[in-house]
Motif scaffolding. Structure first.
Motif, PDB file in Angstrom:
ATOM      1  N   UNK A 146       0.672  -1.694   0.021  1.00 11.09           N
ATOM      2  CA  UNK A 146       0.133  -0.102  -0.088  1.00 11.09           C
ATOM      3  C   UNK A 146       1.011   0.986  -0.338  1.00 11.09           C
ATOM      4  N   UNK A 147       0.279   2.201  -0.781  1.00  9.15           N
ATOM      5  CA  UNK A 147       1.244   3.572  -1.050  1.00  9.15           C
ATOM      6  C   UNK A 147      -0.336   4.893   0.053  1.00  9.15           C
ATOM      7  N   UNK A 148       0.014   5.581   0.436  1.00  4.45           N
ATOM      8  CA  UNK A 148      -0.034   6.460   0.984  1.00  4.45           C
ATOM      9  C   UNK A 148       0.344   7.919   0.709  1.00  4.45           C
ATOM     10  N   UNK A 149      -0.814   8.598  -0.386  1.00  5.65           N
ATOM     11  CA  UNK A 149      -0.627   9.755  -1.598  1.00  5.65           C
ATOM     12  C   UNK A 149      -1.110  11.012  -0.510  1.00  5.65           C
ATOM     13  N   UNK A 150      -0.076  11.696   0.063  1.00  5.60           N
ATOM     14  CA  UNK A 150      -0.324  13.121   0.884  1.00  5.60           C
ATOM     15  C   UNK A 150      -0.634  13.857   0.031  1.00  5.60           C
ATOM     16  N   UNK A 151      -1.431  14.612  -0.071  1.00  3.68           N
ATOM     17  CA  UNK A 151      -1.482  16.289  -1.255  1.00  3.68           C
ATOM     18  C   UNK A 151      -0.850  17.122   0.111  1.00  3.68           C
ATOM     19  N   UNK A 152      -0.666  18.282  -1.356  1.00  7.93           N
ATOM     20  CA  UNK A 152      -0.096  19.437  -0.070  1.00  7.93           C
ATOM     21  C   UNK A 152      -1.091  20.455  -0.010  1.00  7.93           C
ATOM     22  N   UNK A 153      -0.334  21.667   0.257  1.00  8.57           N
ATOM     23  CA  UNK A 153      -1.573  22.941   0.278  1.00  8.57           C
ATOM     24  C   UNK A 153      -1.249  23.355   1.348  1.00  8.57           C
ATOM     25  N   UNK A 154      -1.257  22.644   3.047  1.00 10.08           N
ATOM     26  CA  UNK A 154      -2.434  22.004   3.180  1.00 10.08           C
ATOM     27  C   UNK A 154      -3.814  22.643   2.955  1.00 10.08           C
ATOM     28  N   UNK A 155      -4.454  23.854   2.669  1.00 10.39           N
ATOM     29  CA  UNK A 155      -5.516  24.153   1.749  1.00 10.39           C
ATOM     30  C   UNK A 155      -6.149  23.714   0.879  1.00 10.39           C
TER      31      UNK A 155
END
Length: 697
Positions: free
Chosen positions: A470-479
């Motif tokens: 499994x790969x957890x892919x986390x978005x930027x921003x954070x907003x």
């Protein structure tokens, strides 16, 4: 940062100001590693250069067709190529208007429907052209030294207004430098900097000058400069109904560099070039647009309270600025784009809601009718929200259609309520390839039982009886917000045999101000636990090998990835992309430091050192045992390379398995060059492959 789009921490002048590798299959009855058996048919790195998507639709004056920007990847120049195409609203007669090696973009029809303005770059810099629709002939109407933007026709059709960066002579402090002898090889001239905003992520070190407003006769001639401002002017522009003046957005305050979210609306008289201020609200007023009957001026406004995330709302006022009405005060979502209805009854608006870009109609009384339209598909790298739309005079809505397996195509929602897809830009490339299935997963935060939006991509030929990494892919921003959208990164990871999960933890946009500001002056914090709850929810499905967990994210996602490996050792490997590692150093090296220090921090960095250190991933580096790769663009000024190198050196001192990847010619938006997007994904997957546990033979 600012964009839209949108990458790390994008206030985007609030909304605008404010977006694999082949490995062997190891024999095991219950563990599936990324495989190369379907390399010839699965989605591959080279396919990135073949992807296309639709953007910037403009409906033709007769209402029967749409002209749009067909954007593709040019493998020879390593850039996006933009051509103008046209398709009828019944889906027929799909053909190019302007196509070739040059870029053609920004189609704008004249008010009487007889002409189309556009930009073309086939004679060097972008120049403004006019196409006469009856004869089909085109002519160049400008000879500009730099590219124009924010093009808009005057209502009488006689003029085109635009903005253009206009340089000013640099003013060095030291002027008595001796002249070098003939043949001498001295160092180059120094660069004297005395401005607050002296460099930007995608622009490098700032040149002396500002964007100014020009007008040019629609049949060609000499552009006339109307403004000579010493502060930025923002587009888009709007003409008054009598073609005598323009409405623009600007901050003319002396300290404009330290007021990152301030701007007001001004009226610019074309004849006299006199500026008259129309608004004076706290926060930015931007994106003016006059109603078809000329009675109302719409604009976007943010009620600035110095919060990390603040909703952008739609308002209207009389053209003289005296009567103002807020229309979307009851919509706890930021308005992205809007368009007046032809009958002046209201406006169509796009907004992000729970990871999806949606469309609604807002009446002049503020009544909101949500429409059955889902926009997306214009963020090729990662599954961010995105999308364009345009409405015809008769009420047909053309929009960029969202699909988890395709980048944006154009579709139309007819006034009769039926949706029809107009283009199939990637049918030839993707129809025969097995792609990941994307499913929504329901997650409850263990922190406060809030719903956390999350999605999972299952590899092609998925078998629920087997165990997958499994790969957890986390978005930027954070907003910012991920959603059920096409993503080349996700598809390549899935093609390599991984289950990929992404989510919108607290702090994400598209869930309202309260949810986004749960991390205000408190980031990272419980967003970490939201992400762990997402991982646990997927593991509970029964098809994940819990010893084969991997984590990555870029920008704000890089912050959280570094925070995660400082909090837990449950991941087999991590890739931290373009992160903030030390808020103290970031606060005084990032390009938008006036914004970050006022909106993300409760004080100046030297006043709140303990607070910033407590939220810095570097403070947890002593806990890290997870093999960690760092990956950042060499000319990233949003999250500078110095942040990445701090963490890399700390990891090496800790004797943690680590590597540093510097992406050449890349700013914060690594995906701006397709080859760099490939390098990013390839290095991530190669790192994860390196740290997969291999079953015994």
């Amino acid at each position: 940062m600012p964009t839209a789009h949108r990458s790390f921490f994008s206030p985007a002048r609030f909304n605008r100001l404010l977006a694999r590798c082949s490995v062997a299959l190891f024999a095991s009855a219950m563990i599936v590693a990324p495989a190369s058996a379907e390399r010839n048919t699965s989605f591959s790195y080279t396919d990135l250069f073949e992807l296309e998507y639709a953007a910037a639709p403009r409906i033709t004056p007769d209402g029967d067709a749409v002209v749009y920007e067909r954007r593709s990847m040019d493998i020879m120049t390593d850039r996006t190529r933009i051509n103008l195409w046209q398709v009828n609203l019944d889906g027929s007669n799909h053909q190019p208007l302007f196509s070739g090696k040059a870029n053609y973009r920004m189609a704008r029809f004249s008010p009487d429907g007889s002409k189309m303005a556009y930009l073309a770059s086939h004679e060097g810099d972008n120049q403004l052209y006019i196409k006469w629709l009856d004869s089909g002939r085109s002519a160049r109407v400008t000879n500009l030294q730099r590219s124009p933007s924010a093009i808009v026709w005057s209502p009488d059709g006689k003029w085109l207004a635009f903005t253009m960066f206009t340089p000013e002579p640099a003013k060095p402090l030291f002027t008595d430098m001796p002249k070098a002898p003939k043949g001498a090889k001295w160092a180059g001239a120094e660069q004297y900097i005395d401005s607050t905003l002296y460099r930007s992520n995608n622009g490098g070190y700032a040149k002396s000058g500002f964007s100014q407003i020009y007008v040019v006769p629609a049949e060609g001639g000499t552009p006339r400069q109307l403004t000579f401002e010493q502060s930025p002017i923002g587009g888009p522009l709007a003409w008054t109904a009598d073609s005598s003046a323009l409405i623009l957005s600007a901050d003319r305050h002396e300290d404009w560099e330290l007021r990152p979210l301030e701007s007001d609306l001004y009226r610019l008289d074309v004849a006299s070039a006199e500026l008259t201020q129309l608004t004076s609200k706290a926060g930015p007023e931007s994106a003016p647009s006059l109603s078809p009957n000329g009675k109302w001026l719409a604009f976007l406004n943010v009620d600035d309270r110095k919060l990390g995330y603040q909703v952008s709302r739609l308002a209207i006022m009389s053209p003289d600025g005296k009567k103002q009405t807020l229309l979307t005060g009851n919509l706890d979502r930021s308005v992205n784009r809007y368009q007046w209805a032809a009958d002046n009854s209201g406006l169509y608006v796009s907004y992000d809601d729970q990871g999806t870009r949606k469309l609604a109609f807002v009446s002049l009384k503020g009544d909101i009718k949500r429409l059955d339209v889902r926009l997306g598909g214009q963020s090729l790298g990662r599954p961010y929200t995105s999308g364009d739309f345009r409405v015809s005079d008769s009420g047909d809505i053309v929009f960029s259609q969202s699909d988890t397996k395709r980048p944006a195509d154009l579709a139309v929602l007819t006034k009769r309520g039926k949706t029809r897809q107009l283009t199939h830009l990637n049918q030839d490339l993707l129809d025969h390839k097995p792609l990941a299935e994307v499913k929504i997963i329901k997650v409850k935060s263990s922190v406060d039982k809030r719903d956390i939006g999350a999605w999972v991509a299952l590899p092609p030929n998925f078998d629920s009886s087997k165990k997958y990494p499994l790969i957890l892919e986390i978005h930027g921003g954070p907003h910012a917000a991920y959603g059920p959208n096409f993503s080349a990164e996700v598809q390549l990871m899935a093609a390599a045999g991984y289950v990929v999960v992404w989510a919108n933890p607290r702090g994400s946009s598209s869930y309202g101000e309260e949810f986004a500001n749960l991390i205000h002056h408190n980031y990272p914090s419980d967003d970490y636990q939201d992400l762990m709850d997402v991982v646990d929810t997927v593991i509970a499905q029964g098809y994940i090998d819990s010893s084969q967990l991997f984590v990555t994210g870029g920008s704000g996602g890089g912050v959280l990835t570094a925070w995660i490996v400082g909090k837990t050792d449950r991941f087999a490997a991590a890739v931290v992309a373009k992160p903030v590692i030390n808020w103290l150093s970031f606060a005084l090296t990032a390009d938008m430091y006036p914004y970050f220090s006022q909106y993300w921090m409760p004080g100046k960095p030297w006043e709140i050192a303990d607070h910033l250190w407590q939220h810095s991933p570097l403070s947890l580096v002593g806990n890290v045992t997870t093999p960690t790769m760092l990956l950042t663009g060499e000319v990233d000024y949003r999250t500078p390379m110095s942040e990445t190198e701090q963490y890399y050196q700390a990891l090496r001192l800790q004797q943690v398995d680590s590597a540093l990847v510097r992406i050449a010619e890349a700013h914060h938006g690594i995906a701006a060059k397709p080859s760099n997007l490939i390098r990013k994904i390839g290095n991530i997957l190669a790192w994860f492959e390196k740290y997969q546990s291999k079953p015994a033979e």
